[in-house]
Design a protein around this motif. Structure first.
Motif, PDB file in Angstrom:
ATOM      1  N   GLY A 253       0.858  -1.193   0.000  1.00 31.10           N
ATOM      2  CA  GLY A 253       0.000   0.000   0.000  1.00 31.10           C
ATOM      3  C   GLY A 253       0.891   1.239   0.000  1.00 31.10           C
ATOM      4  O   GLY A 253       2.103   1.113   0.092  1.00 31.10           O
ATOM      5  N   MET A 254       0.395   2.503  -0.153  1.00 31.67           N
ATOM      6  CA  MET A 254      -0.986   2.837   0.083  1.00 31.67           C
ATOM      7  C   MET A 254      -1.525   3.725  -1.045  1.00 31.67           C
ATOM      8  O   MET A 254      -2.407   3.330  -1.736  1.00 31.67           O
ATOM      9  CB  MET A 254      -1.152   3.541   1.429  1.00 31.67           C
ATOM     10  CG  MET A 254      -0.676   2.658   2.603  1.00 31.67           C
ATOM     11  SD  MET A 254      -0.825   3.372   4.249  1.00 31.67           S
ATOM     12  CE  MET A 254      -2.578   3.537   4.453  1.00 31.67           C
ATOM     13  N   LYS A 255      -0.976   4.977  -1.245  1.00 26.82           N
ATOM     14  CA  LYS A 255      -1.591   5.870  -2.226  1.00 26.82           C
ATOM     15  C   LYS A 255      -0.590   6.868  -2.794  1.00 26.82           C
ATOM     16  O   LYS A 255       0.180   7.480  -2.065  1.00 26.82           O
ATOM     17  CB  LYS A 255      -2.753   6.636  -1.574  1.00 26.82           C
ATOM     18  CG  LYS A 255      -3.627   7.369  -2.564  1.00 26.82           C
ATOM     19  CD  LYS A 255      -4.495   6.404  -3.342  1.00 26.82           C
ATOM     20  CE  LYS A 255      -5.155   7.064  -4.532  1.00 26.82           C
ATOM     21  NZ  LYS A 255      -4.216   7.376  -5.629  1.00 26.82           N
ATOM     22  N   THR A 256      -0.656   7.030  -4.129  1.00 29.75           N
ATOM     23  CA  THR A 256       0.147   8.042  -4.813  1.00 29.75           C
ATOM     24  C   THR A 256      -0.654   9.330  -4.958  1.00 29.75           C
ATOM     25  O   THR A 256      -1.868   9.356  -4.705  1.00 29.75           O
ATOM     26  CB  THR A 256       0.558   7.563  -6.212  1.00 29.75           C
ATOM     27  OG1 THR A 256      -0.637   7.311  -6.967  1.00 29.75           O
ATOM     28  CG2 THR A 256       1.402   6.311  -6.141  1.00 29.75           C
ATOM     29  N   GLY A 257       0.012  10.394  -5.410  1.00 29.26           N
ATOM     30  CA  GLY A 257      -0.692  11.650  -5.670  1.00 29.26           C
ATOM     31  C   GLY A 257       0.156  12.606  -6.488  1.00 29.26           C
ATOM     32  O   GLY A 257       1.391  12.590  -6.391  1.00 29.26           O
ATOM     33  N   TYR A 258      -0.535  13.412  -7.302  1.00 28.66           N
ATOM     34  CA  TYR A 258       0.166  14.478  -8.041  1.00 28.66           C
ATOM     35  C   TYR A 258      -0.805  15.566  -8.487  1.00 28.66           C
ATOM     36  O   TYR A 258      -1.858  15.276  -9.066  1.00 28.66           O
ATOM     37  CB  TYR A 258       0.876  13.951  -9.291  1.00 28.66           C
ATOM     38  CG  TYR A 258       1.403  15.092 -10.136  1.00 28.66           C
ATOM     39  CD1 TYR A 258       2.568  15.758  -9.780  1.00 28.66           C
ATOM     40  CD2 TYR A 258       0.691  15.549 -11.241  1.00 28.66           C
ATOM     41  CE1 TYR A 258       3.022  16.843 -10.513  1.00 28.66           C
ATOM     42  CE2 TYR A 258       1.138  16.628 -11.994  1.00 28.66           C
ATOM     43  CZ  TYR A 258       2.305  17.279 -11.632  1.00 28.66           C
ATOM     44  OH  TYR A 258       2.740  18.357 -12.344  1.00 28.66           O
ATOM     45  N   ILE A 259      -0.473  16.788  -8.201  1.00 33.34           N
ATOM     46  CA  ILE A 259      -0.981  17.985  -8.875  1.00 33.34           C
ATOM     47  C   ILE A 259       0.196  18.948  -8.894  1.00 33.34           C
ATOM     48  O   ILE A 259       1.166  18.785  -8.137  1.00 33.34           O
ATOM     49  CB  ILE A 259      -2.215  18.622  -8.168  1.00 33.34           C
ATOM     50  CG1 ILE A 259      -1.899  18.955  -6.703  1.00 33.34           C
ATOM     51  CG2 ILE A 259      -3.439  17.743  -8.281  1.00 33.34           C
ATOM     52  CD1 ILE A 259      -2.999  19.760  -6.015  1.00 33.34           C
ATOM     53  N   ALA A 261       0.772  21.907  -7.730  1.00 34.93           N
ATOM     54  CA  ALA A 261       1.120  22.583  -6.479  1.00 34.93           C
ATOM     55  C   ALA A 261       1.709  21.642  -5.446  1.00 34.93           C
ATOM     56  O   ALA A 261       2.392  22.075  -4.512  1.00 34.93           O
ATOM     57  CB  ALA A 261      -0.130  23.251  -5.890  1.00 34.93           C
ATOM     58  N   ALA A 262       1.477  20.350  -5.610  1.00 33.05           N
ATOM     59  CA  ALA A 262       1.936  19.361  -4.620  1.00 33.05           C
ATOM     60  C   ALA A 262       3.236  18.684  -5.020  1.00 33.05           C
ATOM     61  O   ALA A 262       3.992  18.232  -4.163  1.00 33.05           O
ATOM     62  CB  ALA A 262       0.854  18.301  -4.413  1.00 33.05           C
ATOM     63  N   GLY A 263       3.502  18.618  -6.334  1.00 33.72           N
ATOM     64  CA  GLY A 263       4.592  17.779  -6.784  1.00 33.72           C
ATOM     65  C   GLY A 263       4.158  16.325  -6.714  1.00 33.72           C
ATOM     66  O   GLY A 263       2.975  16.020  -6.537  1.00 33.72           O
ATOM     67  N   TYR A 264       5.107  15.427  -6.832  1.00 33.19           N
ATOM     68  CA  TYR A 264       4.793  13.994  -6.795  1.00 33.19           C
ATOM     69  C   TYR A 264       4.895  13.487  -5.364  1.00 33.19           C
ATOM     70  O   TYR A 264       5.890  13.718  -4.679  1.00 33.19           O
ATOM     71  CB  TYR A 264       5.734  13.228  -7.726  1.00 33.19           C
ATOM     72  CG  TYR A 264       5.461  13.546  -9.175  1.00 33.19           C
ATOM     73  CD1 TYR A 264       4.506  12.833  -9.901  1.00 33.19           C
ATOM     74  CD2 TYR A 264       6.128  14.585  -9.815  1.00 33.19           C
ATOM     75  CE1 TYR A 264       4.233  13.135 -11.224  1.00 33.19           C
ATOM     76  CE2 TYR A 264       5.867  14.903 -11.140  1.00 33.19           C
ATOM     77  CZ  TYR A 264       4.912  14.174 -11.835  1.00 33.19           C
ATOM     78  OH  TYR A 264       4.632  14.491 -13.143  1.00 33.19           O
ATOM     79  N   CYS A 265       3.850  12.782  -4.929  1.00 32.01           N
ATOM     80  CA  CYS A 265       3.725  12.359  -3.531  1.00 32.01           C
ATOM     81  C   CYS A 265       3.433  10.864  -3.447  1.00 32.01           C
ATOM     82  O   CYS A 265       2.937  10.261  -4.399  1.00 32.01           O
ATOM     83  CB  CYS A 265       2.577  13.115  -2.855  1.00 32.01           C
ATOM     84  SG  CYS A 265       2.653  14.915  -3.022  1.00 32.01           S
ATOM     85  N   PHE A 266       3.735  10.307  -2.281  1.00 27.77           N
ATOM     86  CA  PHE A 266       3.426   8.887  -2.074  1.00 27.77           C
ATOM     87  C   PHE A 266       3.427   8.552  -0.588  1.00 27.77           C
ATOM     88  O   PHE A 266       4.371   8.878   0.132  1.00 27.77           O
ATOM     89  CB  PHE A 266       4.442   8.006  -2.796  1.00 27.77           C
ATOM     90  CG  PHE A 266       4.212   6.521  -2.648  1.00 27.77           C
ATOM     91  CD1 PHE A 266       2.962   5.967  -2.897  1.00 27.77           C
ATOM     92  CD2 PHE A 266       5.243   5.673  -2.271  1.00 27.77           C
ATOM     93  CE1 PHE A 266       2.748   4.599  -2.760  1.00 27.77           C
ATOM     94  CE2 PHE A 266       5.037   4.309  -2.141  1.00 27.77           C
ATOM     95  CZ  PHE A 266       3.784   3.766  -2.388  1.00 27.77           C
ATOM     96  N   THR A 267       2.343   7.925  -0.147  1.00 25.75           N
ATOM     97  CA  THR A 267       2.290   7.320   1.176  1.00 25.75           C
ATOM     98  C   THR A 267       2.404   5.818   0.968  1.00 25.75           C
ATOM     99  O   THR A 267       1.593   5.225   0.257  1.00 25.75           O
ATOM    100  CB  THR A 267       0.966   7.632   1.893  1.00 25.75           C
ATOM    101  OG1 THR A 267       0.869   9.038   2.110  1.00 25.75           O
ATOM    102  CG2 THR A 267       0.896   6.920   3.247  1.00 25.75           C
ATOM    103  N   GLY A 268       3.434   5.215   1.564  1.00 24.15           N
ATOM    104  CA  GLY A 268       3.667   3.793   1.360  1.00 24.15           C
ATOM    105  C   GLY A 268       3.726   3.038   2.673  1.00 24.15           C
ATOM    106  O   GLY A 268       3.968   3.623   3.730  1.00 24.15           O
TER     107      GLY A 268
END
Length: 432
Positions: A253-259, A261-268
């Motif tokens: 797990g868990m979740k990626t993210g990108y916009i 203003a946020a840049g590239y993100c990841f909770t693992g």
């Protein structure tokens, strides 16, 4: 005529050269502003190229590493973890079922096409489970809004209100949600509280991992291709040609993210042996780098820490070997710890554990009959991490190690008479 043309040609050439230089400088400046410069990241011992990051132990919440963890930033699609949490809560409370049919609203069907989606049309009907998996695996924004509409009284903003109420209830003080998807940069939270929330999600709903670890999912039979999980680090991707260089042993797990203003993100999160870690990276420079930076964090945790049991289960605690009870065959009952006491410590380091703070139940609750295993109090141990200076506290229940029956009326009467004369004799002695 020829001599007169040379100055004109020379001036034209110089002008063209200057224009070219200016254009090159402009392009270079624009490229630099498109992604964070390498030296814009805060210096840290792991060389993490992110705006903020944190690594914690999933069991205790103990912080193992952090970089600007309290900075409040947009989490992008990692926002969907809150949406997933609320769906699971609704199912747990029996207000929702996996088989319930969701009718797609106009709002959900109108979700902007600039992000992940499964192209829902207004009036489409799908089960909660189908939409949930589309959200968990493919980060589908339209599926997310459809679920938000269904739970939030028909509108996304109705659901957003529930998100913020839930965040407040869970003690996420930096969290502010403005959408169910994370597409808006006005949704914000810190890396520290995102890790805290991820831990809550895993503790309260371990079934979350059943969906977050799915490599792919075909939403409709007629779909040409299945949606592929944006989490390229899944341990199960070790045999997938496109992703095997990102696959991380034990990660589920868990979740990626990108916009923007946020840049590239990841909770693992990854589990190896009896240790599960949770990591958060925010503001990485690319899709790939968010996974490389996560691997640095997880490697640091797994390579440098180990669990150490400092108190074995069924141990006798100093100065709390027994507890006085009322109205029993015995006046006291032996006490032991209900389970073990384990801390996560640096490998090769012997943890310095404080003397336990013992708290017993009130006298009116320590009345026979007492059952074996009955909780009679607690002991709190603390350990100070030498690197971070953080003090970690863990509490263990104290339980009766044997059964004590209620004393008979005659036994209690004679005990009371004996206590009376003992008290009377002591009073007389004290007079002299």
């Amino acid at each position: 005529m020829e001599p007169n043309k040379r100055p004109v040609r020379l001036v034209s050439a110089i002008s063209a050269l200057l224009v070219g230089l200016l254009f090159t400088m402009f392009i270079g400046s624009a490229s630099a502003s498109a992604a964070p410069a390498k030296n814009s990241y805060s210096p840290n011992s792991l060389g993490l190229e992110v705006q903020s990051a944190i690594l914690i132990d999933a069991d205790t919440g103990q912080v193992l590493y952090q970089v600007k963890q309290d900075d409040v930033r947009p989490p992008a699609s990692m926002t969907k973890m809150m949406t997933e949490y609320i769906v699971l809560e609704e199912i747990k409370e029996k207000r929702l079922k996996w088989e319930d049919i969701v009718t797609v609203t106009k709002e959900a069907a109108s979700t902007p096409a600039d992000g992940s989606q499964i192209y829902l049309a207004e009036g489409d009907k799908h089960t909660v489970k189908e939409l949930y998996i589309a959200m968990a695996v493919g980060s589908a924004n339209d599926a997310t809004v459809a679920l938000a509409n269904h739970i939030g009284g028909g509108t996304e903003q109705g659901f957003v209100q529930k998100m913020n109420e839930t965040a407040k209830k869970l003690g996420l003080n930096t969290a502010h949600f403005t959408s169910a998807t994370g597409l808006l940069d006005t949704t914000v939270i810190s890396a520290a509280e995102l890790a805290k929330f991820a831990r809550i999600l895993l503790q309260q709903h371990p079934e979350f991992l059943e969906y977050s670890k799915l490599q792919s999912y075909k939403f409709r039979e007629r779909d040409k291709n299945a949606m592929v999980n944006w989490n390229w680090m899944l341990g199960s991707n070790k045999n997938v040609t496109s992703f095997k260089k990102f696959a991380y042993e034990g990660l589920d797990g868990m979740k990626t993210g990108y916009i923007g203003a946020a840049g590239y993100c990841f909770t693992g999160t990854a589990k190896r042996g009896d240790m599960r870690l949770i990591s958060v990276v925010m503001g990485a420079g690319s899709k790939e780098s968010r996974f490389y930076e996560t691997a640095k964090l997880l490697d640091y945790g797994f390579n440098n820490f180990e669990k150490k049991t400092v108190v074995a289960p069924k141990s006798v605690v100093k100065d709390a070997e027994t507890v006085k009870i009322k109205k029993g065959v015995s006046k006291s009952v032996p006490v032991v710890t209900a389970n073990d006491m384990t801390f996560l410590v640096k490998k090769g380091v012997e943890p310095q554990i404080s003397e336990p703070k013992v708290t017993l139940l009130e006298e009116d609750k320590l009345v026979a009959p007492i059952k074996q295993g009955q909780v009679v109090g607690s002991a709190t141990y603390s350990y100070k991490d030498a690197d971070t200076g953080e003090t970690i506290e863990k509490k263990v229940d104290l339980i009766a190690s044997e059964e004590v029956e209620k004393g008979s009326w005659w036994r209690l009467m004679f005990r009371a008479i004996g206590s009376f004369f003992v008290g009377l004799f002591k009073g007389i002695v004290d007079l002299f």
